[in-house]
Design a protein around this motif. Structure first.
Motif, PDB file in Angstrom:
ATOM      1  N   TYR A 199      11.643   3.770   1.290  1.00 27.14           N
ATOM      2  CA  TYR A 199      12.200   4.209   0.004  1.00 27.14           C
ATOM      3  C   TYR A 199      11.150   4.923  -0.845  1.00 27.14           C
ATOM      4  CZ  TYR A 199      16.983   2.400   0.114  1.00 27.14           C
ATOM      5  OH  TYR A 199      18.309   2.203   0.388  1.00 27.14           O
ATOM      6  N   PHE A 200       9.928   4.391  -0.886  1.00 27.45           N
ATOM      7  CA  PHE A 200       8.879   5.082  -1.644  1.00 27.45           C
ATOM      8  C   PHE A 200       8.646   6.486  -1.094  1.00 27.45           C
ATOM      9  CE2 PHE A 200       6.658   1.233  -3.676  1.00 27.45           C
ATOM     10  CZ  PHE A 200       6.970   1.644  -4.959  1.00 27.45           C
ATOM     11  N   HIS A 201       8.451   6.599   0.206  1.00 28.48           N
ATOM     12  CA  HIS A 201       8.170   7.923   0.777  1.00 28.48           C
ATOM     13  C   HIS A 201       9.367   8.856   0.656  1.00 28.48           C
ATOM     14  CE1 HIS A 201       4.103   7.573   2.195  1.00 28.48           C
ATOM     15  NE2 HIS A 201       4.370   6.348   2.614  1.00 28.48           N
ATOM     16  N   HIS A 202      10.556   8.343   0.872  1.00 28.87           N
ATOM     17  CA  HIS A 202      11.759   9.177   0.821  1.00 28.87           C
ATOM     18  C   HIS A 202      12.049   9.667  -0.597  1.00 28.87           C
ATOM     19  CE1 HIS A 202      15.577  10.704   2.325  1.00 28.87           C
ATOM     20  NE2 HIS A 202      16.123  10.228   1.223  1.00 28.87           N
ATOM     21  N   PHE A 203      11.892   8.783  -1.586  1.00 28.24           N
ATOM     22  CA  PHE A 203      12.314   9.143  -2.938  1.00 28.24           C
ATOM     23  C   PHE A 203      11.200   9.657  -3.843  1.00 28.24           C
ATOM     24  CE2 PHE A 203      15.901   6.476  -1.630  1.00 28.24           C
ATOM     25  CZ  PHE A 203      16.921   7.374  -1.896  1.00 28.24           C
ATOM     26  N   ILE A 204       9.947   9.228  -3.634  1.00 26.23           N
ATOM     27  CA  ILE A 204       8.903   9.745  -4.527  1.00 26.23           C
ATOM     28  C   ILE A 204       7.740  10.381  -3.761  1.00 26.23           C
ATOM     29  CG2 ILE A 204       9.561   8.142  -6.358  1.00 26.23           C
ATOM     30  CD1 ILE A 204       6.937   6.664  -5.895  1.00 26.23           C
ATOM     31  N   GLY A 205       7.808  10.387  -2.441  1.00 31.62           N
ATOM     32  CA  GLY A 205       6.825  11.111  -1.646  1.00 31.62           C
ATOM     33  C   GLY A 205       5.502  10.408  -1.424  1.00 31.62           C
ATOM     34  N   ARG A 206       5.392   9.159  -1.869  1.00 33.23           N
ATOM     35  CA  ARG A 206       4.164   8.396  -1.672  1.00 33.23           C
ATOM     36  C   ARG A 206       4.457   6.907  -1.809  1.00 33.23           C
ATOM     37  NH1 ARG A 206       2.087   6.422  -6.356  1.00 33.23           N
ATOM     38  NH2 ARG A 206       3.121   7.144  -8.240  1.00 33.23           N
ATOM     39  N   ASN A 207       3.561   6.116  -1.246  1.00 33.19           N
ATOM     40  CA  ASN A 207       3.695   4.671  -1.350  1.00 33.19           C
ATOM     41  C   ASN A 207       2.459   4.136  -2.072  1.00 33.19           C
ATOM     42  OD1 ASN A 207       3.821   1.900  -1.010  1.00 33.19           O
ATOM     43  ND2 ASN A 207       4.372   1.990   1.147  1.00 33.19           N
ATOM     44  N   PRO A 208       2.627   3.582  -3.287  1.00 33.14           N
ATOM     45  CA  PRO A 208       1.477   3.067  -4.032  1.00 33.14           C
ATOM     46  C   PRO A 208       0.703   1.968  -3.292  1.00 33.14           C
ATOM     47  CG  PRO A 208       3.423   3.139  -5.428  1.00 33.14           C
ATOM     48  CD  PRO A 208       3.869   3.446  -4.032  1.00 33.14           C
ATOM     49  N   PHE A 209       1.346   1.312  -2.338  1.00 31.07           N
ATOM     50  CA  PHE A 209       0.679   0.261  -1.571  1.00 31.07           C
ATOM     51  C   PHE A 209      -0.176   0.824  -0.439  1.00 31.07           C
ATOM     52  CE2 PHE A 209       4.458  -2.077  -3.179  1.00 31.07           C
ATOM     53  CZ  PHE A 209       3.804  -3.108  -3.844  1.00 31.07           C
ATOM     54  N   GLY A 210      -0.066   2.107  -0.175  1.00 25.01           N
ATOM     55  CA  GLY A 210      -0.810   2.687   0.933  1.00 25.01           C
ATOM     56  C   GLY A 210      -0.083   2.477   2.254  1.00 25.01           C
ATOM     57  N   HIS A 211      -0.837   2.106   3.282  1.00 20.83           N
ATOM     58  CA  HIS A 211      -0.264   1.994   4.626  1.00 20.83           C
ATOM     59  C   HIS A 211      -0.289   0.579   5.190  1.00 20.83           C
ATOM     60  CE1 HIS A 211       0.042   6.322   4.883  1.00 20.83           C
ATOM     61  NE2 HIS A 211      -1.190   6.408   4.444  1.00 20.83           N
ATOM     62  N   SER A 212      -0.599  -0.415   4.366  1.00 27.11           N
ATOM     63  CA  SER A 212      -0.775  -1.773   4.878  1.00 27.11           C
ATOM     64  C   SER A 212       0.049  -2.783   4.103  1.00 27.11           C
ATOM     65  CB  SER A 212      -2.245  -2.186   4.801  1.00 27.11           C
ATOM     66  OG  SER A 212      -3.044  -1.329   5.568  1.00 27.11           O
ATOM     67  N   SER A 213       0.371  -3.866   4.784  1.00 29.00           N
ATOM     68  CA  SER A 213       1.065  -4.982   4.150  1.00 29.00           C
ATOM     69  C   SER A 213       0.541  -6.285   4.733  1.00 29.00           C
ATOM     70  CB  SER A 213       2.576  -4.862   4.359  1.00 29.00           C
ATOM     71  OG  SER A 213       2.903  -4.984   5.738  1.00 29.00           O
ATOM     72  N   GLN A 214       0.808  -7.362   4.032  1.00 30.64           N
ATOM     73  CA  GLN A 214       0.376  -8.697   4.465  1.00 30.64           C
ATOM     74  C   GLN A 214       1.599  -9.579   4.648  1.00 30.64           C
ATOM     75  OE1 GLN A 214      -2.992  -9.470   4.881  1.00 30.64           O
ATOM     76  NE2 GLN A 214      -3.300  -7.291   4.492  1.00 30.64           N
TER      77      GLN A 214
END
Length: 173
Positions: free
Chosen positions: A104-119
């Motif tokens: 949703y972040f990439h599709h709707f705003i073009g970036r993900n504030p969390f970067g590329h990782s999750s826990q």
């Protein structure tokens, strides 16, 4: 680093083909008073009644929810306002929750504030206890209701218990 506990509810298995209909987030710190709640209008005609039923919403209700682009923009702003350094995404089931939030972040705003990782909270607990057969869910204080804000608070309580009572070395800012 700011840890943000996230939980999503959807009407199906994968983003794009199905829709994220709501999500909650909380900044993990002692009082758990900084939360975000988003309800998103479906992006697809596809939906699985049993999956949607988990959230307690009807399809008709979800059609009146907010524009997904607006919700994701507001979430990104909330993250920027309430975090220090790189925000860390953590959830109970990060394989599921992450794929929706990231998509949703990439599709709707073009970036993900969390970067590329999750826990993953469950994996963290398994490592802390050195037992792959244990579950952290008994550490929750807030009842797991499938309302995403309740669920993130319960999961954040579990993480705080790991920190405060089980000597987990973690920096929560």
């Amino acid at each position: 680093m700011s840890y943000i506990m996230v939980d999503i509810e959807s009407d199906g298995h994968i983003p794009g083909d199905f829709s994220m209909i709501s999500f909650g987030a909380v900044i993990v710190k002692e009082n758990l008073d900084t939360t975000f709640y988003g309800k998103l209008k479906p992006i697809s005609e596809n939906w699985i009644p049993e999956a949607l039923a988990v959230s307690g919403h009807t399809r008709e209700e979800t059609l009146e929810f907010d524009d997904p682009k607006e919700v994701m923009e507001n979430f990104a702003k909330w993250i920027a306002e309430h975090t220090k350094g790189q925000p860390v995404f953590i959830s109970d089931n990060n394989g599921f929750d992450w794929m929706f939030i990231c998509w949703y972040f990439h599709h709707f705003i073009g970036r993900n504030p969390f970067g590329h990782s999750s826990q993953n909270l469950g994996s963290l607990y398994k490592g802390l206890t050195k037992d792959t057969f244990v579950n952290f869910k008994h550490l929750r204080k807030t009842k797991h209701t499938h309302h995403p804000v309740d669920d993130v608070k319960g999961n954040a309580e579990a993480l705080l218990t790991m920190k405060n009572e089980m000597d987990l070395k973690i920096s929560l800012k």
